[in-house]
Design a protein around this motif. Sequence first.
Motif, PDB file in Angstrom:
ATOM      1  N   VAL A  68       0.818  -1.210   0.000  1.00  0.00           N
ATOM      2  CA  VAL A  68       0.000   0.000   0.000  1.00  0.00           C
ATOM      3  C   VAL A  68       0.857   1.266   0.000  1.00  0.00           C
ATOM      4  O   VAL A  68       0.566   2.216  -0.721  1.00  0.00           O
ATOM      5  N   VAL A  69       1.917   1.294   0.792  1.00  0.00           N
ATOM      6  CA  VAL A  69       2.626   2.560   1.011  1.00  0.00           C
ATOM      7  C   VAL A  69       3.996   2.677   0.342  1.00  0.00           C
ATOM      8  O   VAL A  69       4.473   3.794   0.148  1.00  0.00           O
ATOM      9  N   LEU A  70       4.652   1.587   0.002  1.00  0.00           N
ATOM     10  CA  LEU A  70       6.038   1.685  -0.457  1.00  0.00           C
ATOM     11  C   LEU A  70       6.179   2.464  -1.758  1.00  0.00           C
ATOM     12  O   LEU A  70       6.977   3.406  -1.848  1.00  0.00           O
ATOM     13  N   PHE A  71       5.423   2.106  -2.786  1.00  0.00           N
ATOM     14  CA  PHE A  71       5.574   2.793  -4.071  1.00  0.00           C
ATOM     15  C   PHE A  71       5.143   4.258  -3.990  1.00  0.00           C
ATOM     16  O   PHE A  71       5.860   5.135  -4.489  1.00  0.00           O
ATOM     17  N   PRO A  72       4.009   4.579  -3.350  1.00  0.00           N
ATOM     18  CA  PRO A  72       3.676   6.009  -3.182  1.00  0.00           C
ATOM     19  C   PRO A  72       4.755   6.779  -2.407  1.00  0.00           C
ATOM     20  O   PRO A  72       5.042   7.928  -2.715  1.00  0.00           O
ATOM     21  N   LEU A  73       5.373   6.124  -1.434  1.00  0.00           N
ATOM     22  CA  LEU A  73       6.442   6.767  -0.677  1.00  0.00           C
ATOM     23  C   LEU A  73       7.650   7.055  -1.572  1.00  0.00           C
ATOM     24  O   LEU A  73       8.243   8.142  -1.520  1.00  0.00           O
ATOM     25  N   ILE A  74       8.008   6.096  -2.417  1.00  0.00           N
ATOM     26  CA  ILE A  74       9.125   6.296  -3.344  1.00  0.00           C
ATOM     27  C   ILE A  74       8.810   7.451  -4.307  1.00  0.00           C
ATOM     28  O   ILE A  74       9.659   8.297  -4.575  1.00  0.00           O
ATOM     29  N   LYS A  75       7.580   7.487  -4.823  1.00  0.00           N
ATOM     30  CA  LYS A  75       7.201   8.574  -5.730  1.00  0.00           C
ATOM     31  C   LYS A  75       7.241   9.917  -5.008  1.00  0.00           C
ATOM     32  O   LYS A  75       7.674  10.917  -5.579  1.00  0.00           O
ATOM     33  N   TRP A  76       6.813   9.935  -3.751  1.00  0.00           N
ATOM     34  CA  TRP A  76       6.854  11.175  -2.973  1.00  0.00           C
ATOM     35  C   TRP A  76       8.305  11.624  -2.770  1.00  0.00           C
ATOM     36  O   TRP A  76       8.618  12.807  -2.905  1.00  0.00           O
ATOM     37  N   LEU A  77       9.192  10.668  -2.429  1.00  0.00           N
ATOM     38  CA  LEU A  77      10.608  11.007  -2.254  1.00  0.00           C
ATOM     39  C   LEU A  77      11.167  11.649  -3.528  1.00  0.00           C
ATOM     40  O   LEU A  77      11.928  12.615  -3.477  1.00  0.00           O
ATOM     41  N   ALA A  78      10.785  11.084  -4.674  1.00  0.00           N
ATOM     42  CA  ALA A  78      11.275  11.602  -5.958  1.00  0.00           C
ATOM     43  C   ALA A  78      10.783  13.019  -6.218  1.00  0.00           C
ATOM     44  O   ALA A  78      11.433  13.781  -6.946  1.00  0.00           O
ATOM     45  N   SER A  79       9.664  13.406  -5.618  1.00  0.00           N
ATOM     46  CA  SER A  79       9.098  14.744  -5.863  1.00  0.00           C
ATOM     47  C   SER A  79       9.622  15.795  -4.883  1.00  0.00           C
ATOM     48  O   SER A  79       9.376  16.980  -5.078  1.00  0.00           O
ATOM     49  N   THR A  80      10.347  15.392  -3.846  1.00  0.00           N
ATOM     50  CA  THR A  80      10.866  16.360  -2.876  1.00  0.00           C
ATOM     51  C   THR A  80      12.196  16.928  -3.359  1.00  0.00           C
ATOM     52  O   THR A  80      12.898  16.301  -4.144  1.00  0.00           O
ATOM     53  N   LYS A  81      12.529  18.113  -2.886  1.00  0.00           N
ATOM     54  CA  LYS A  81      13.810  18.720  -3.271  1.00  0.00           C
ATOM     55  C   LYS A  81      14.969  18.028  -2.570  1.00  0.00           C
ATOM     56  O   LYS A  81      15.981  17.722  -3.183  1.00  0.00           O
ATOM     57  N   LEU A  82      14.813  17.770  -1.302  1.00  0.00           N
ATOM     58  CA  LEU A  82      15.901  17.236  -0.488  1.00  0.00           C
ATOM     59  C   LEU A  82      16.259  15.790  -0.838  1.00  0.00           C
ATOM     60  O   LEU A  82      17.430  15.425  -0.886  1.00  0.00           O
ATOM     61  N   LEU A  83      15.249  14.958  -1.102  1.00  0.00           N
ATOM     62  CA  LEU A  83      15.480  13.527  -1.301  1.00  0.00           C
ATOM     63  C   LEU A  83      15.162  13.048  -2.719  1.00  0.00           C
ATOM     64  O   LEU A  83      14.985  11.857  -2.953  1.00  0.00           O
ATOM     65  N   VAL A 119      13.672 -15.823  -6.029  1.00  0.00           N
ATOM     66  CA  VAL A 119      15.123 -15.925  -6.215  1.00  0.00           C
ATOM     67  C   VAL A 119      15.794 -15.344  -4.966  1.00  0.00           C
ATOM     68  O   VAL A 119      15.662 -14.163  -4.693  1.00  0.00           O
ATOM     69  N   PRO A 120      16.490 -16.165  -4.196  1.00  0.00           N
ATOM     70  CA  PRO A 120      17.001 -15.684  -2.903  1.00  0.00           C
ATOM     71  C   PRO A 120      18.307 -14.889  -3.012  1.00  0.00           C
ATOM     72  O   PRO A 120      19.361 -15.312  -2.566  1.00  0.00           O
ATOM     73  N   LEU A 121      18.214 -13.731  -3.663  1.00  0.00           N
ATOM     74  CA  LEU A 121      19.360 -12.833  -3.786  1.00  0.00           C
ATOM     75  C   LEU A 121      19.007 -11.478  -3.178  1.00  0.00           C
ATOM     76  O   LEU A 121      17.817 -11.134  -3.088  1.00  0.00           O
ATOM     77  N   PRO A 122      20.004 -10.685  -2.783  1.00  0.00           N
ATOM     78  CA  PRO A 122      19.695  -9.335  -2.299  1.00  0.00           C
ATOM     79  C   PRO A 122      18.985  -8.533  -3.386  1.00  0.00           C
ATOM     80  O   PRO A 122      19.258  -8.694  -4.573  1.00  0.00           O
ATOM     81  N   LEU A 123      18.074  -7.692  -2.975  1.00  0.00           N
ATOM     82  CA  LEU A 123      17.291  -6.815  -3.843  1.00  0.00           C
ATOM     83  C   LEU A 123      16.289  -7.556  -4.722  1.00  0.00           C
ATOM     84  O   LEU A 123      15.825  -7.029  -5.724  1.00  0.00           O
ATOM     85  N   THR A 124      15.935  -8.794  -4.355  1.00  0.00           N
ATOM     86  CA  THR A 124      14.840  -9.498  -5.038  1.00  0.00           C
ATOM     87  C   THR A 124      13.818  -9.975  -4.010  1.00  0.00           C
ATOM     88  O   THR A 124      13.022 -10.854  -4.311  1.00  0.00           O
ATOM     89  N   GLY A 125      13.830  -9.419  -2.824  1.00  0.00           N
ATOM     90  CA  GLY A 125      12.970  -9.890  -1.743  1.00  0.00           C
ATOM     91  C   GLY A 125      11.611  -9.218  -1.710  1.00  0.00           C
ATOM     92  O   GLY A 125      11.149  -8.645  -2.710  1.00  0.00           O
ATOM     93  N   VAL A 126      10.981  -9.278  -0.547  1.00  0.00           N
ATOM     94  CA  VAL A 126       9.613  -8.783  -0.417  1.00  0.00           C
ATOM     95  C   VAL A 126       9.519  -7.270  -0.550  1.00  0.00           C
ATOM     96  O   VAL A 126       8.511  -6.756  -1.032  1.00  0.00           O
ATOM     97  N   TRP A 127      10.546  -6.548  -0.155  1.00  0.00           N
ATOM     98  CA  TRP A 127      10.501  -5.088  -0.285  1.00  0.00           C
ATOM     99  C   TRP A 127      10.479  -4.694  -1.761  1.00  0.00           C
ATOM    100  O   TRP A 127       9.583  -3.968  -2.204  1.00  0.00           O
ATOM    101  N   THR A 128      11.426  -5.183  -2.525  1.00  0.00           N
ATOM    102  CA  THR A 128      11.467  -4.857  -3.951  1.00  0.00           C
ATOM    103  C   THR A 128      10.276  -5.480  -4.667  1.00  0.00           C
ATOM    104  O   THR A 128       9.657  -4.852  -5.528  1.00  0.00           O
TER     105      THR A 128
END
Length: 198
Positions: A68-83, A119-128
């Motif tokens: 629910v929140v991860l992708f909207p949070l990433i998009k919000w980060l991309a729209s901020t000046k600082l982050l 695939v049990p590699l870094p950056l292919t887990g539940v977060w990504t």
Amino acid sequence: MNDLIDNIFNFLAASGIDPRLIIVIIAVLPIAEARLAIPVALKCGLSPIEALCYGFIGSSLAVPLLLVVLFPLIKWLASTKLLSKIGQSLLTRVDDKASRISKNSELKRALGTMAFVAVPLPLTGVWTGSAVASVLGIKYVKALLAVIGGNLIASLIILIITLALSEYINIIMAAFTLIAFVAALSMLIKTLRPKKSA
């Protein structure tokens, strides 16, 4: 390296903290997830079934919220000046991972997401995987089942590998930690590197 890992485990054992809680906390963390939690659980003396359960459950705990929140949070980060650099880098990474998954039917997208997480590699887990499912527009329930199903497969693979190579458990944990650190550092460097002007 073996001495360092043994010292960490001796410290945790002396602290009185329940190892199951430690496993769940490790499993919830991005990059680490069940990939590190299961070998740590076995090193802590948990049975293979307990290691699988706590690693899998811990890494799956965040999925309902992440979808629910991860992708909207990433998009919000991309729209901020600082982050914005961090947000843009994460958006690029998620879009790249999503583009590798079939964009045909929703079922194929869900199965592709499940295979990606499995695939049990870094950056292919539940977060990504959760971010990828959001980018692909997979409906919530199907996305939830795909990410958690992929996580179960990855957790089983990690358990089998760790049991088969149990005499090298310290090396497995050290290697995973190093790979996770290098992946995170690489992502950070790419994020902070100034873009070349055309």
